[in-house]
Design a protein around this motif. Structure first.
Motif, PDB file in Angstrom:
ATOM      1  N   VAL A  54       0.829  -1.203   0.000  1.00 56.62           N
ATOM      2  CA  VAL A  54       0.000   0.000   0.000  1.00 56.62           C
ATOM      3  C   VAL A  54       0.871   1.264   0.000  1.00 56.62           C
ATOM      4  CG1 VAL A  54      -1.815   1.252   1.235  1.00 56.62           C
ATOM      5  CG2 VAL A  54      -1.887  -1.238   1.123  1.00 56.62           C
ATOM      6  N   ALA A  55       2.102   1.160   0.452  1.00 56.59           N
ATOM      7  CA  ALA A  55       2.998   2.315   0.481  1.00 56.59           C
ATOM      8  C   ALA A  55       3.187   2.933  -0.902  1.00 56.59           C
ATOM      9  CB  ALA A  55       4.345   1.927   1.078  1.00 56.59           C
ATOM     10  N   GLU A  56       2.918   2.188  -1.955  1.00 55.20           N
ATOM     11  CA  GLU A  56       3.031   2.717  -3.322  1.00 55.20           C
ATOM     12  C   GLU A  56       2.209   3.989  -3.512  1.00 55.20           C
ATOM     13  OE1 GLU A  56       2.452   0.236  -6.787  1.00 55.20           O
ATOM     14  OE2 GLU A  56       3.190  -1.503  -5.681  1.00 55.20           O
ATOM     15  N   ILE A  57       1.073   4.076  -2.849  1.00 58.75           N
ATOM     16  CA  ILE A  57       0.189   5.224  -3.071  1.00 58.75           C
ATOM     17  C   ILE A  57       0.734   6.501  -2.440  1.00 58.75           C
ATOM     18  CG2 ILE A  57      -1.826   3.731  -3.307  1.00 58.75           C
ATOM     19  CD1 ILE A  57      -2.752   4.682  -0.523  1.00 58.75           C
ATOM     20  N   PHE A  58       1.778   6.392  -1.633  1.00 56.83           N
ATOM     21  CA  PHE A  58       2.379   7.550  -0.973  1.00 56.83           C
ATOM     22  C   PHE A  58       3.614   8.076  -1.700  1.00 56.83           C
ATOM     23  CE2 PHE A  58       0.029   5.353   2.330  1.00 56.83           C
ATOM     24  CZ  PHE A  58      -0.561   6.383   3.033  1.00 56.83           C
ATOM     25  N   GLU A  59       3.985   7.458  -2.817  1.00 59.11           N
ATOM     26  CA  GLU A  59       5.228   7.820  -3.504  1.00 59.11           C
ATOM     27  C   GLU A  59       5.244   9.275  -3.985  1.00 59.11           C
ATOM     28  OE1 GLU A  59       8.117   6.135  -3.648  1.00 59.11           O
ATOM     29  OE2 GLU A  59       7.135   4.680  -2.350  1.00 59.11           O
ATOM     30  N   THR A  60       4.153   9.737  -4.542  1.00 57.44           N
ATOM     31  CA  THR A  60       4.087  11.115  -5.038  1.00 57.44           C
ATOM     32  C   THR A  60       3.397  11.986  -3.995  1.00 57.44           C
ATOM     33  OG1 THR A  60       3.924  10.317  -7.305  1.00 57.44           O
ATOM     34  CG2 THR A  60       3.270  12.607  -6.902  1.00 57.44           C
ATOM     35  N   HIS A  61       4.103  13.014  -3.552  1.00 55.75           N
ATOM     36  CA  HIS A  61       3.556  13.928  -2.537  1.00 55.75           C
ATOM     37  C   HIS A  61       2.562  14.899  -3.163  1.00 55.75           C
ATOM     38  CE1 HIS A  61       7.428  13.374  -0.003  1.00 55.75           C
ATOM     39  NE2 HIS A  61       6.556  12.411   0.216  1.00 55.75           N
ATOM     40  N   PRO A  62       1.632  15.389  -2.375  1.00 59.61           N
ATOM     41  CA  PRO A  62       0.710  16.422  -2.867  1.00 59.61           C
ATOM     42  C   PRO A  62       1.481  17.700  -3.238  1.00 59.61           C
ATOM     43  CG  PRO A  62      -0.008  15.563  -0.735  1.00 59.61           C
ATOM     44  CD  PRO A  62       1.354  15.017  -0.985  1.00 59.61           C
ATOM     45  N   GLU A  63       0.865  18.526  -4.059  1.00 57.08           N
ATOM     46  CA  GLU A  63       1.485  19.798  -4.453  1.00 57.08           C
ATOM     47  C   GLU A  63       1.617  20.741  -3.266  1.00 57.08           C
ATOM     48  OE1 GLU A  63       0.014  21.872  -7.902  1.00 57.08           O
ATOM     49  OE2 GLU A  63      -0.656  19.966  -8.764  1.00 57.08           O
ATOM     50  N   TYR A  64       0.675  20.668  -2.350  1.00 57.46           N
ATOM     51  CA  TYR A  64       0.711  21.537  -1.176  1.00 57.46           C
ATOM     52  C   TYR A  64       0.289  20.740   0.044  1.00 57.46           C
ATOM     53  CZ  TYR A  64      -4.378  21.747  -1.414  1.00 57.46           C
ATOM     54  OH  TYR A  64      -5.709  21.407  -1.415  1.00 57.46           O
ATOM     55  N   TRP A  65       0.654  21.263   1.186  1.00 54.29           N
ATOM     56  CA  TRP A  65       0.311  20.648   2.468  1.00 54.29           C
ATOM     57  C   TRP A  65      -0.553  21.611   3.252  1.00 54.29           C
ATOM     58  CZ3 TRP A  65       1.734  15.702   2.737  1.00 54.29           C
ATOM     59  CH2 TRP A  65       2.843  15.284   1.992  1.00 54.29           C
ATOM     60  N   GLY A  66      -1.227  21.106   4.268  1.00 55.87           N
ATOM     61  CA  GLY A  66      -2.001  21.967   5.152  1.00 55.87           C
ATOM     62  C   GLY A  66      -1.074  22.726   6.089  1.00 55.87           C
TER      63      GLY A  66
ATOM     64  N   PHE B 267      -6.984  19.404   5.751  1.00 53.29           N
ATOM     65  CA  PHE B 267      -6.153  18.949   4.632  1.00 53.29           C
ATOM     66  C   PHE B 267      -6.359  17.452   4.408  1.00 53.29           C
ATOM     67  CE2 PHE B 267      -2.335  16.552   3.563  1.00 53.29           C
ATOM     68  CZ  PHE B 267      -2.137  16.974   2.260  1.00 53.29           C
ATOM     69  N   TRP B 268      -6.334  16.688   5.489  1.00 52.27           N
ATOM     70  CA  TRP B 268      -6.454  15.234   5.367  1.00 52.27           C
ATOM     71  C   TRP B 268      -7.841  14.808   4.909  1.00 52.27           C
ATOM     72  CZ3 TRP B 268      -2.435  12.350   4.811  1.00 52.27           C
ATOM     73  CH2 TRP B 268      -1.206  12.843   5.254  1.00 52.27           C
ATOM     74  N   LEU B 269      -8.868  15.467   5.397  1.00 53.28           N
ATOM     75  CA  LEU B 269     -10.233  15.105   5.018  1.00 53.28           C
ATOM     76  C   LEU B 269     -10.589  15.552   3.605  1.00 53.28           C
ATOM     77  CD1 LEU B 269     -12.041  15.897   8.380  1.00 53.28           C
ATOM     78  CD2 LEU B 269     -11.649  13.624   7.382  1.00 53.28           C
ATOM     79  N   GLU B 270     -10.089  16.722   3.199  1.00 59.67           N
ATOM     80  CA  GLU B 270     -10.456  17.289   1.900  1.00 59.67           C
ATOM     81  C   GLU B 270      -9.496  16.919   0.781  1.00 59.67           C
ATOM     82  OE1 GLU B 270     -10.774  21.490   2.612  1.00 59.67           O
ATOM     83  OE2 GLU B 270     -12.296  21.202   4.159  1.00 59.67           O
ATOM     84  N   LYS B 271      -8.224  16.715   1.087  1.00 60.63           N
ATOM     85  CA  LYS B 271      -7.225  16.475   0.055  1.00 60.63           C
ATOM     86  C   LYS B 271      -6.485  15.150   0.244  1.00 60.63           C
ATOM     87  CE  LYS B 271      -4.331  17.785  -3.260  1.00 60.63           C
ATOM     88  NZ  LYS B 271      -4.694  17.805  -4.649  1.00 60.63           N
TER      89      LYS B 271
END
Length: 111
Positions: A5-17, A85-89
């Motif tokens: 499942v760690a594969e889905i974390f490879e690319t970070h979001p463009e922005y953080w909260g 951030f976590w709930l919306e993005k």
């Protein structure tokens, strides 16, 4: 971390909260690195909520920020995570990625 499942974390979001959010992202990546694909979105979401509560000490709730001492590396919002951030993005992006990667692994398994 291929096949986990760690594969889905490879690319970070463009922005953080807030400045603590990237640290939570990395901790989630590590947590899910031992969980094989495919992995149900429902189970992922349930484990996300549990991990968030164990990490912050609080239930995730829209509009609330939590301070995590271990994530405090300085700065104005050092150690703060943003539940909005976590709930919306964050969570929607991760569950969408998980759905896609699950389909890929299901296709491989059925060949």
């Amino acid at each position: 971390m291929k096949g986990t499942v760690a594969e889905i974390f490879e690319t970070h979001p463009e922005y953080w909260g807030l400045t603590g959010d990237p640290h939570l992202w990395e901790d989630l990546k590590e947590f899910f690195s031992n969980m094989s694909l495919p992995y149900s979105v429902e189970r992922f979401t349930e484990n996300f909520y549990i991990f968030y509560k164990l990490t912050s000490g609080y239930e995730i709730k829209e509009g609330v920020e939590h301070y995590i001492p271990g994530y405090d590396k300085g700065g104005a919002s050092g150690g703060m995570i943003n539940s909005s951030f976590w709930l919306e993005k964050g969570l929607p992006v991760l569950t969408e990625r998980l759905e896609k990667v699950n389909k890929k692994y299901e296709r491989k398994k059925n060949k």
